[in-house]
Every structure is written in structure tokens, then in C-alpha cells.
Design an enzyme around this catalytic site. Structure first.
Site, mmCIF file in Angstrom:
data_model
loop_
_atom_site.group_PDB
_atom_site.id
_atom_site.type_symbol
_atom_site.label_atom_id
_atom_site.label_comp_id
_atom_site.label_asym_id
_atom_site.label_seq_id
_atom_site.Cartn_x
_atom_site.Cartn_y
_atom_site.Cartn_z
ATOM 1 C CB THR A 25 -0.955 -0.063 1.203
ATOM 2 O OG1 THR A 25 -2.032 0.678 0.752
ATOM 3 C CG2 THR A 25 -0.247 0.697 2.346
ATOM 4 C CB CYS A 30 -4.151 6.116 5.819
ATOM 5 S SG CYS A 30 -5.636 6.986 4.671
ATOM 6 C CG HIS A 47 -4.851 2.425 3.618
ATOM 7 N ND1 HIS A 47 -3.901 2.385 2.375
ATOM 8 C CD2 HIS A 47 -4.930 3.451 4.026
ATOM 9 C CE1 HIS A 47 -3.634 3.418 2.261
ATOM 10 N NE2 HIS A 47 -4.400 4.264 2.971
#
Lengths: 161, 200, 120
Positions: A25, A30, A47
């Protein structure tokens, strides 16, 4: 890396898998919560975007993976129910929580990290590695073969956790 | 035709006109043919659209701009790091290859291209649709495209699991540069555009 | 004697382009400013003959800065240089006292024409 073994996670999402897959990712504010069972070589990544699902008013159709307080339990449940992993065998690593845009005044990244740590503590899951904060993005590759995570912050050399 | 379909068609129409104007302005700025193509105007799932971005290793420099007014939008112009050097040369009318390292002037080139394109779009809204919009000063950032795109959509993604995204890709003809431009209507702006265009 | 110019724009690359065009026409760039606040400070300090002024800038926009400069010096010659091609903004600038406007992206000839005209 064999492209077929790559699992990619977007925002407000979670994915689980097993060796030899790699879960990838890219992060800003985040937080990526990575959970791994070393013995079974099974793991997952959440996430998450926000700390607390109460902002969604507990709507039945809310996307639970957006929030730390619902997404982390769901990640654990996925690992338990789909992969027969025991909570006691899981270790955690967390990444992200940067403040990338100057125009944003709130420190969402810090709030996300704090929430993730609190919830993992509630499950007695140890955080064995963490890299958070700063002002640049994170690219995270989580090897389900080794449990190691390669984290590359923009403009810096990659580091292994 | 349902109201949703009419609004979708209206957004498509407005986007096409805005992109066409942006193409003309970009060609004039860089003194060579530039074609901006509207790739999509669609409602996308936030996880899926960011998953696609996260798959690549793209490092970019991007200009973030707000379009404030009757129908607020967010605007993002992104260009690959190497291509940003060429943009600087084109902007200054220099031979390609003159700019060899990313510096303040390169950041400024991306900033100003973003400013000029977003202003062109706001000019179309104002002149052709009588919707008052003005751009904010750009914020220019270098980072992963995935990171920047997430931050771009974050406010809306916090409220909703789907976002309407207007994506354009452009090529600057002789230089084979790849750049992307994204427009994101904020809450209430599609309805405001609908009222202004008489489609609502 | 060359005319003294103050260039105001938050984009250094625009200031560089204007500088290159106008220095070749024997104008002297005596100062540059990044936003409306700096523009007013530099105007007071440098007392230029002419000013080029962007509109969209942080801290203070060009329309406000134009008004403030004209309060300091009602004879100030300010040419707006902007990507905003919208009647309300341009008319507001002219009514406030800007002597002309140049729309970005600009041709060298248009810059020279507007600045020469403003310089009288």
C-alpha cells in the site's frame, strides 16, 4: 517480485493472504496496520483513514475498514475465520500517519496512530515495529513469506522492519 | 431521463468544455501542441481507485488547487519527476535538457501550469456557464502519486465511499510527456452546476 | 534612463519570464515580490515606475494589494498579469485603478505592448 503474488490495498480497505504473497500500500495520513502469524506465514493489512467510527453514526452500511475501532477487529476476525489464525500468535507493525498537505490543520495521522495502538493493546497484540509521522508519503511492502516489511518514505532509502 | 442521468450528462458536458479550453491554453503556454483528453467522468469506489494508484511506484510533483465559488471543486495536476524538468524547459522556452535537476524553478513551473489550467477551467465555468469560481494559490508537493491522490480525495472519502472523479490525461506532442489532471466536485457543486445549466 | 519595475507573482518562473522579456526592452527590474503583502512593502521601499501584479497569491491577493498601493501612491502604474480571464475580476481591477491587464499565458509581444503603454 512476481506480479501475481502482489496484493494491493486502497484506502479504507483490508486484505489478508499467505506466503508467498506481498501486500502493498501507499500511505499519507492513513495508518497501515500489518498483522502476521510467523508460524503459519499468514498475515493481513488494514489501511485505515480515521480513528473513530462514531463519525459515521454507526450506519449499518458504513465502511468499517475506514476506522481503527472497527477495521482492526475486522482484520483480526478475517485472519481468524478465513485463515484459522489465533489472536495470540499475531504480531503487529504499523506505518504511516504523515502530514503531507500544509493546508490541512488537523493532525489526523497522529490520531490514527494513537487509536491503532490503543486498540491493538486491547487485543494484547504487540507492536514489534513502527514507523510513523513526518511530512512525506510511505510505500509499504509486507512480505507474507518472511513477515518483514520494506518501508520506503519518499526521498529516503528503503528500510526493512 | 432521470435527474441523476441528466446531472451526469451535464458534468460530462461541462468537463469536456473545460478540458478543451485547458488544451488550448496549455498549447499556447508551452508553444507546442498539447492534447488533453477526458479519460473518465465516473463515480468510483475510494478503495478501488486508490488501490489502482497504489500499485505503481510513481513519483510525481503535483499542484493542489481549490476552485472556490458557486460550485466548488478540487483540482490536482500531477507530472512525473523527470517530466517536470522538461515542463520547466518548455515553460521557459529553453532547449529540452537544459534543466537537469529538480529545484525551486521546476516546482514553480508545475505550480504555474496548475494555476493556468485551473484558472482556464474556472474561466469556462464563469464565462460559459455563469458559475463564479476562482482558484486558490497552488500548493506544490513532491511525493508518491498514491499518497498525493489519497490526500486529494481524503475530505470527500471521509464522508462517502464513492467519489465522482473527472480524470484527464495529456500529452505534449513533441515531447511525449505524460501528465494527469483530476477534478473533484465538492458537496453541492453538481447541483449548483445543474441549476446554472438548467439541467436541474 | 531606464524605467524601474517591480514584479509581483507567487510563481518565480513567471517573474523570471517577465524579467527576461522586459530587461531586453531596457526596463530595470528593481525588485520582486511573492505575494500582496511583500508587494506593498517593496513598493514603499523601491518606489518603482511600474508594477506587474498577479491576482491569485497567498497572504494578500493582487486586487487588494493594488488597492493598498494606490492608497499609498494614487499615481502608481500597475498592470495586472493573471490567468483569471473573468469580467468581474478584471473590471474590478481597472475600476480600482489598474492601468491594464495581461492574461496568462502571455506572448512576449503582449507584455511589451502593455508595459510600454503603461510607461507612456
Amino acid at each position: 517480485m512476481n506480479e501475481n503474488n502482489r496484493i494491493v490495498v486502497g484506502i479504507g480497505d483490508l486484505k489478508t493472504g499467505q506466503a508467498p504473497s506481498v501486500i502493498r500500500t501507499t500511505l499519507g495520513s492513513c495508518i497501515a496496520v500489518c498483522l502476521y502469524d510467523q508460524q503459519k506465514k499468514i498475515g493481513g493489512m488494514l489501511h485505515l483513514m480515521m480513528a473513530d467510527s462514531r463519525v459515521a453514526g454507526n450506519r449499518p452500511d458504513m465502511r468499517r475498514a475506514k476506522y481503527a475501532d472497527t477495521g482492526i477487529p475486522d482484520l483480526i476476525d478475517d485472519l481468524k475465520n478465513k485463515h484459522n489464525v489465533e489472536v495470540g500468535s499475531l504480531k503487529a507493525k504499523i506505518f504511516g500517519g504523515a502530514k503531507v498537505l500544509k493546508v490541512v490543520t488537523a493532525n489526523i495521522g497522529e490520531e490514527n496512530e494513537e487509536a491503532a495502538r490503543k486498540i491493538l493493546k486491547g487485543y494484547n497484540i504487540s507492536i514489534v515495529a513502527a514507523k510513523t509521522g513526518g511530512e512525506k508519503g510511505y510505500q509499504v511492502d509486507f512480505s507474507l513469506e518472511t513477515g518483514k516489511i520494506q518501508c520506503r518514505i519518499f526521498g529516503q532509502e528503503p528500510e526493512e522492519y | 431521463m432521470s435527474e441523476t442521468t441528466r446531472l451526469d450528462k451535464m458534468i460530462q458536458l461541462v468537463a469536456e468544455q473545460a478540458i478543451e479550453k485547458s488544451s488550448q491554453v496549455l498549447s499556447k503556454l508551452l508553444k507546442q501542441g498539447a492534447k488533453i483528453e477526458l479519460k473518465q467522468v465516473s463515480l468510483m469506489d475510494i478503495a478501488l481507485v486508490t488501490e489502482k494508484m497504489n500499485e505503481e511506484d510513481k513519483e510525481v510533483v503535483a499542484a493542489f488547487i481549490g476552485l472556490e465559488g458557486d460550485a466548488p471543486f478540487k483540482f490536482l495536476f500531477s507530472v512525473g519527476m523527470a517530466d517536470a524538468l522538461q515542463i520547466t524547459d518548455l515553460f521557459l522556452g529553453q532547449e529540452t535538457g537544459t534543466t537537469i535537476a529538480f529545484d525551486d524553478m521546476t516546482a514553480s513551473a508545475v505550480q504555474e501550469v496548475g494555476n493556468i489550467l485551473s484558472s482556464a477551467i474556472s474561466n469556462v465555468f464563469s464565462q460559459d456557464f455563469q458559475v463564479e469560481m476562482k482558484p486558490t494559490p497552488p500548493e506544490v508537493i513532491q511525493d508518491y502519486l498514491g499518497t498525493l491522490f489519497q490526500q486529494f480525495i481524503m475530505d470527500l472519502a471521509m464522508e462517502s465511499d464513492q467519489i465522482l472523479i473527472i480524470e484527464s490525461k495529456f500529452k505534449i506532442v513533441r515531447s511525449e510527456l505524460d501528465c494527469y489532471m483530476y477534478l473533484l466536485p465538492l458537496a453541492g457543486s453538481t447541483e449548483a452546476l445543474g441549476m446554472a445549466t438548467g439541467m436541474k | 534612463m531606464s524605467r524601474k519595475l517591480l514584479l509581483v507573482d507567487d510563481a518565480p518562473i513567471i517573474r523570471l519570464k517577465l524579467k527576461n522579456i522586459l530587461q531586453a526592452q531596457n526596463y530595470e527590474v528593481v525588485g520582486e515580490a511573492n505575494n500582496g503583502v511583500e508587494a506593498i512593502e517593496k513598493y514603499k521601499e523601491l518606489k518603482p515606475d511600474l508594477v506587474t501584479m498577479d491576482i491569485v497569491m497567498p497572504e494578500k491577493d493582487g486586487i487588494e494589494a493594488l488597492g493598498d498601493i494606490l492608497k499609498i501612491d494614487s499615481n502608481a502604474k500597475v498592470v495586472m498579469v493573471t490567468a483569471i480571464d473573468q469580467r468581474d475580476s478584471l473590471m474590478k481591477a481597472i475600476q480600482l485603478g489598474a492601468v491594464d491587464y495581461i492574461i496568462k499565458p502571455f506572448e512576449d509581444e503582449r507584455v511589451i505592448e502593455a508595459i510600454n503603454k503603461a510607461a507612456g
